[in-house]
Design a protein around this motif. Sequence first.
Motif, PDB file in Angstrom:
ATOM      1  N   SER A  32       0.846  -1.195   0.000  1.00 56.67           N
ATOM      2  CA  SER A  32       0.000   0.000   0.000  1.00 56.67           C
ATOM      3  C   SER A  32       0.883   1.247   0.000  1.00 56.67           C
ATOM      4  N   ARG A  87       0.712   3.534   2.124  1.00 62.12           N
ATOM      5  CA  ARG A  87       1.124   3.707   3.525  1.00 62.12           C
ATOM      6  C   ARG A  87       2.377   2.882   3.833  1.00 62.12           C
ATOM      7  N   GLU A 145      -4.131   2.433  -4.873  1.00 65.65           N
ATOM      8  CA  GLU A 145      -3.620   1.177  -4.341  1.00 65.65           C
ATOM      9  C   GLU A 145      -3.453   0.099  -5.414  1.00 65.65           C
TER      10      GLU A 145
END
Length: 79
Positions: free
Chosen positions: A25, A27, A61
Motif C-alpha cells: 500500500s 502507507r 492502491e
Amino acid sequence: MMEDIDRKVLRILINHSRMTQTVPSIRKLCIKTGRSDSDIRSILKKLADMGYIEWNPQLPEQVKLLESPGRQESPSRYR
C-alpha cells in the motif's frame, strides 16, 4: 534518468509483489522509504510515466508492474 528513491520504490514494489503476490500500500511504501504520501504518489506517477508500472492516481492502491524488454533497467532484472 531514475533517481535513487525511484529505484528504491521500484525495488520495494518488485520484492513485495514477488514475496506476497500483492503490491504494498502507499502507507507501507511511506513507512519503508520514510517519505510522505505525496512524495510516494509523485514517485509512482514518475515510474508510470517511465513505463515501469501502470498506476492510476484515482485508484492509488492498484499498481501493476510492467516488463519492458528494451529497457535497460527492466523490473525482470530484479527477479
